[in-house]
Write a protein that holds these residues in place. Sequence first.
Motif, PDB file in Angstrom:
ATOM      1  N   ALA A 123      25.733  32.451  34.929  1.00  0.00           N
ATOM      2  CA  ALA A 123      25.638  33.133  36.230  1.00  0.00           C
ATOM      3  C   ALA A 123      24.640  32.435  37.137  1.00  0.00           C
ATOM      4  O   ALA A 123      24.862  32.310  38.343  1.00  0.00           O
ATOM      5  CB  ALA A 123      25.245  34.593  36.020  1.00  0.00           C
ATOM      6  N   MET A 597      26.809  38.106  40.171  1.00  0.00           N
ATOM      7  CA  MET A 597      27.821  37.547  39.281  1.00  0.00           C
ATOM      8  C   MET A 597      27.730  38.148  37.886  1.00  0.00           C
ATOM      9  O   MET A 597      28.737  38.468  37.245  1.00  0.00           O
ATOM     10  CB  MET A 597      27.652  36.028  39.218  1.00  0.00           C
ATOM     11  CG  MET A 597      28.658  35.326  38.314  1.00  0.00           C
ATOM     12  SD  MET A 597      30.371  35.601  38.818  1.00  0.00           S
ATOM     13  CE  MET A 597      30.432  34.586  40.294  1.00  0.00           C
ATOM     14  N   ALA A 600      29.325  41.603  37.733  1.00  0.00           N
ATOM     15  CA  ALA A 600      30.788  41.534  37.742  1.00  0.00           C
ATOM     16  C   ALA A 600      31.324  41.100  36.378  1.00  0.00           C
ATOM     17  O   ALA A 600      32.344  41.611  35.910  1.00  0.00           O
ATOM     18  CB  ALA A 600      31.245  40.562  38.830  1.00  0.00           C
ATOM     19  N   VAL A 601      30.630  40.185  35.720  1.00  0.00           N
ATOM     20  CA  VAL A 601      31.073  39.696  34.413  1.00  0.00           C
ATOM     21  C   VAL A 601      30.942  40.786  33.355  1.00  0.00           C
ATOM     22  O   VAL A 601      31.846  40.997  32.536  1.00  0.00           O
ATOM     23  CB  VAL A 601      30.267  38.443  34.015  1.00  0.00           C
ATOM     24  CG1 VAL A 601      30.530  38.075  32.558  1.00  0.00           C
ATOM     25  CG2 VAL A 601      30.620  37.280  34.930  1.00  0.00           C
ATOM     26  N   LYS A 604      33.569  43.299  33.688  1.00  0.00           N
ATOM     27  CA  LYS A 604      34.857  42.783  33.217  1.00  0.00           C
ATOM     28  C   LYS A 604      34.917  42.756  31.700  1.00  0.00           C
ATOM     29  O   LYS A 604      35.907  43.200  31.088  1.00  0.00           O
ATOM     30  CB  LYS A 604      35.079  41.380  33.789  1.00  0.00           C
ATOM     31  CG  LYS A 604      36.374  40.713  33.316  1.00  0.00           C
ATOM     32  CD  LYS A 604      37.596  41.488  33.767  1.00  0.00           C
ATOM     33  CE  LYS A 604      38.874  40.790  33.319  1.00  0.00           C
ATOM     34  NZ  LYS A 604      40.082  41.608  33.657  1.00  0.00           N
ATOM     35  N   ALA A 610      37.587  44.671  37.100  1.00  0.00           N
ATOM     36  CA  ALA A 610      37.379  43.480  37.919  1.00  0.00           C
ATOM     37  C   ALA A 610      36.971  43.900  39.328  1.00  0.00           C
ATOM     38  O   ALA A 610      37.676  44.677  39.981  1.00  0.00           O
ATOM     39  CB  ALA A 610      38.652  42.643  37.964  1.00  0.00           C
ATOM     40  N   GLU A 612      34.711  42.873  43.225  1.00  0.00           N
ATOM     41  CA  GLU A 612      34.092  41.944  44.173  1.00  0.00           C
ATOM     42  C   GLU A 612      33.033  42.725  44.942  1.00  0.00           C
ATOM     43  O   GLU A 612      33.138  43.943  45.112  1.00  0.00           O
ATOM     44  CB  GLU A 612      35.121  41.384  45.151  1.00  0.00           C
ATOM     45  CG  GLU A 612      36.200  40.536  44.509  1.00  0.00           C
ATOM     46  CD  GLU A 612      35.761  39.102  44.295  1.00  0.00           C
ATOM     47  OE1 GLU A 612      34.580  38.805  44.554  1.00  0.00           O
ATOM     48  OE2 GLU A 612      36.589  38.283  43.859  1.00  0.00           O
ATOM     49  N   ARG A 666      39.166  44.101  42.585  1.00  0.00           N
ATOM     50  CA  ARG A 666      39.763  42.815  42.939  1.00  0.00           C
ATOM     51  C   ARG A 666      41.095  43.004  43.635  1.00  0.00           C
ATOM     52  O   ARG A 666      41.441  42.256  44.550  1.00  0.00           O
ATOM     53  CB  ARG A 666      39.947  41.960  41.682  1.00  0.00           C
ATOM     54  CG  ARG A 666      38.675  41.442  41.078  1.00  0.00           C
ATOM     55  CD  ARG A 666      38.088  40.311  41.897  1.00  0.00           C
ATOM     56  NE  ARG A 666      38.997  39.199  41.990  1.00  0.00           N
ATOM     57  CZ  ARG A 666      39.124  38.239  41.075  1.00  0.00           C
ATOM     58  NH1 ARG A 666      38.393  38.299  39.977  1.00  0.00           N
ATOM     59  NH2 ARG A 666      39.976  37.248  41.243  1.00  0.00           N
ATOM     60  N   HIS A 689      35.035  33.306  42.018  1.00  0.00           N
ATOM     61  CA  HIS A 689      35.561  34.491  41.353  1.00  0.00           C
ATOM     62  C   HIS A 689      35.298  34.407  39.859  1.00  0.00           C
ATOM     63  O   HIS A 689      34.740  33.434  39.349  1.00  0.00           O
ATOM     64  CB  HIS A 689      37.059  34.629  41.638  1.00  0.00           C
ATOM     65  CG  HIS A 689      37.365  34.828  43.088  1.00  0.00           C
ATOM     66  ND1 HIS A 689      36.780  35.810  43.848  1.00  0.00           N
ATOM     67  CD2 HIS A 689      38.190  34.150  43.924  1.00  0.00           C
ATOM     68  CE1 HIS A 689      37.237  35.755  45.084  1.00  0.00           C
ATOM     69  NE2 HIS A 689      38.089  34.749  45.160  1.00  0.00           N
ATOM     70  N   LEU A 690      35.715  35.428  39.165  1.00  0.00           N
ATOM     71  CA  LEU A 690      35.449  35.487  37.735  1.00  0.00           C
ATOM     72  C   LEU A 690      36.113  34.339  36.984  1.00  0.00           C
ATOM     73  O   LEU A 690      35.585  33.869  35.968  1.00  0.00           O
ATOM     74  CB  LEU A 690      35.945  36.823  37.178  1.00  0.00           C
ATOM     75  CG  LEU A 690      35.177  38.064  37.644  1.00  0.00           C
ATOM     76  CD1 LEU A 690      35.786  39.314  37.036  1.00  0.00           C
ATOM     77  CD2 LEU A 690      33.719  37.961  37.287  1.00  0.00           C
ATOM     78  N   GLU A 691      37.279  33.869  37.467  1.00  0.00           N
ATOM     79  CA  GLU A 691      37.941  32.762  36.783  1.00  0.00           C
ATOM     80  C   GLU A 691      37.042  31.539  36.753  1.00  0.00           C
ATOM     81  O   GLU A 691      36.953  30.839  35.735  1.00  0.00           O
ATOM     82  CB  GLU A 691      39.269  32.428  37.473  1.00  0.00           C
ATOM     83  CG  GLU A 691      40.330  33.510  37.350  1.00  0.00           C
ATOM     84  CD  GLU A 691      40.155  34.625  38.381  1.00  0.00           C
ATOM     85  OE1 GLU A 691      39.178  34.562  39.163  1.00  0.00           O
ATOM     86  OE2 GLU A 691      40.977  35.559  38.394  1.00  0.00           O
ATOM     87  N   PHE A 693      33.816  31.556  36.860  1.00  0.00           N
ATOM     88  CA  PHE A 693      32.707  31.825  35.947  1.00  0.00           C
ATOM     89  C   PHE A 693      33.099  31.507  34.508  1.00  0.00           C
ATOM     90  O   PHE A 693      32.362  30.834  33.781  1.00  0.00           O
ATOM     91  CB  PHE A 693      32.277  33.290  36.058  1.00  0.00           C
ATOM     92  CG  PHE A 693      31.209  33.680  35.065  1.00  0.00           C
ATOM     93  CD1 PHE A 693      29.870  33.589  35.393  1.00  0.00           C
ATOM     94  CD2 PHE A 693      31.556  34.135  33.795  1.00  0.00           C
ATOM     95  CE1 PHE A 693      28.895  33.933  34.475  1.00  0.00           C
ATOM     96  CE2 PHE A 693      30.580  34.489  32.877  1.00  0.00           C
ATOM     97  CZ  PHE A 693      29.239  34.390  33.225  1.00  0.00           C
TER      98      PHE A 693
END
Length: 763
Positions: A123, A597, A600-601, A604, A610, A612, A666, A689-691, A693
């Motif tokens: 992060a 970040m 959000a992780v 998830k 998910a 933002e 999301r 975005h999470l992808e 990360f």
Amino acid sequence: MDGPPRKKHKDRSAAVVGISRLIAACQRCRSKKIKCDQNFPKCSKCERAGLECVGIDPATGREVPRLYVYHLEEKVQRLEALLRQNGLDPSGEEDSPVLALVLVASEPVGPMGVTFAKLMVTANRMNMGPSDLLALVPVDVSPAILPPKKTAMEFIRIFFAQSNSQLPVLHRETFLRDIFIPVYGAWDENVLLASDYLAFNRSCYEDLIMPDEQTWLAQYKQAMQALLSGDQDPARVSLSIPKPEGFRKPLFFLNIIFAISSSTNHLQYHTHMSELFKEAAMRHVDATYSTADLLEQLEAVLLQTLYLVMRPNVPGVWYLLGTALRLCVDMGLHKEEHPKSQTMSAFTKDRRRRLFWSTYSIDRQMCFYLGRPVGIPEESITARLPSELDDAFIDPSDNNTRDYSDNSGGMASCKTITLSFFKVRQIQLECQRILYENGELPRRFSNLAQWKTHISEELELWRARCPKKPRKMNCEFNTEFFDLNYYHTLLLINGLSKKTFQLAPDAYFKVLEALKGLMACYTKLYHKKAINYTWAAVHNLFMAGTSYLFVLYNSEQLRSLTSADEVKAVTEDCLLVLALLVASCTAAKSCMDTFLMLTAVVLKLRYDVAVEGTMVGISKHQLDLVSGTGSLKGNLASLVEGIANESEKSQQEASHDLPRFGWVSREAFEPEPRTYEQALPTPMMPETHLEDFFLELENLSPVSSIREPTNMDLTISNEMPSGHNRDGKRVFELIQQMPTEPIWDQFFGRLMAPSFKQEPTTP
């Protein structure tokens, strides 16, 4: 016969496959082609050389110590004996209590074994770096013009109620006599100075009240009217007016107080307002150096230090704090014994004590937050605490009282606030010494758990004794600062530290409650627009927020009691305050991005939600005021004029217009740009975005290995797996490290920023 000789292969792994028997000779003897006597655990030749005796594992071909299997067998025997001592069966069968214990203690760290420390590192790598909104110390600013008398009194009222009540640097009546009256004239006693239930001691200053036309304000107005014309900048005209020597020292103290007051209620004023007042004060700081009164010099240094603690700036606060500490030592303020103590007046004794303990409090606070060694060790301090009496009863002309610290008075006084903060600094110092500086436990405690129980009881007793009503404090003080220190100390007692890298089950609940309380305090202060120590707020919020995610990530039981909606609500408040502190503290931007970040992780991975982040309810104009990028018309003339006229109604109305941070799903997030007047989805959050990360996480090398914890490390939870301790140690290091470096850059005065625009207008 050993069979036909094996063929040599260039590939070592292929050669390993051919090993069909135990190689008895050690590697050293084989390489030297000498006979190995195969003594255990070392052959005689390795023993004489003082080297490790290494053999070859026939299954893998790896080099292993010849003592390796013996060491493992001994370790297994010790662990089995320990389990039997605790009434557990080490057989390892499925219905054994051992299996249940292992399953409870070894909760999976995450998908594919991802530790929380690895999430933090990833992060941190994903954040966007320096912000375009970042507005630090301007490099070419014109000092603020002298504000009107009504505005000045409002600033001074805030200073005595919120700042001087914590650190009693100035005596109220002597301040009015020596500082306020020469510049502004008589004080309006309807404006209270930490004296809501007691009258001023007029005998200290009424004989020195001068006619208004003799005050510096009257002379200043006449000079401004004579020189100001057209589109001239009032600030530059003000600079050209010569200041008589007798007014320079009062002007320093007044302007530095204005700077502190505008920082005390940080979010109420333009970011650079306090900086301009500080610049005006520094124009006259040399007048405080030339005074023969060393205590007055210390007062000047402490007020500068207090400002720099609130707003990291040039010169670095660490250097000024060092100057204050050395002045204390030079004058012997840390010792009660003094050669002239028998002839010293009671007023002077109390003044010396209040200045020393104010220096002590700032020093302990700085060191406690940032892990620095204290300036004066506790063992060297014999000074008594200052008197709890209100300043009205501490009279500089009183020759009958021997020592004000012997008199309790029993009347309402803001000194109850003062002494409460001095006490919590002592508690915090003990926490730092034991948990963060490898200090030895006092002999009356047999282990760390007993000490934690004791210090927690001390903290609870302190909180119970803190004043809670204005009647007791003699002023309207923000009691959230008591709660803030309580929750912060409670967190550091029960959370991760150098001696506790794995939390016990009950500690998880204590930490969670402390974290929620800490973040709730900052939310209340935000709505009151009363956040003052910006760097401390950034450090505390990042520590609290990250620790909050850490305990949720690692405890399934806590997650079962905490919904995703609650996690979002708690982190929204934390992120909003960090966002609004970006303009005044460098560390806020990187901490905000990392925490954003990371939240959000965790949502998830642990809640399968998910999200933002977006800022809503803030216009471009409001953003400029928050970040300090807008213009200042008339060098504060249009801003300070109306400060004293702010009513409670207008403040309540303003609170409804405060911006806010919010999580959106999301699926519902709108990627197309929005106007500032509608919402502000960025730039306060990373665009990745999470992808992205998880791609970065996959490429990240494993967290570096860390030494196994010592027995003292495991005092609380020695049954936990070492992997949890390694993760806890790394998380603790990251929480301390991430905000500290940029904070210290500001403290040492290494960061500067472009100047902002000042438009010349008439006052």
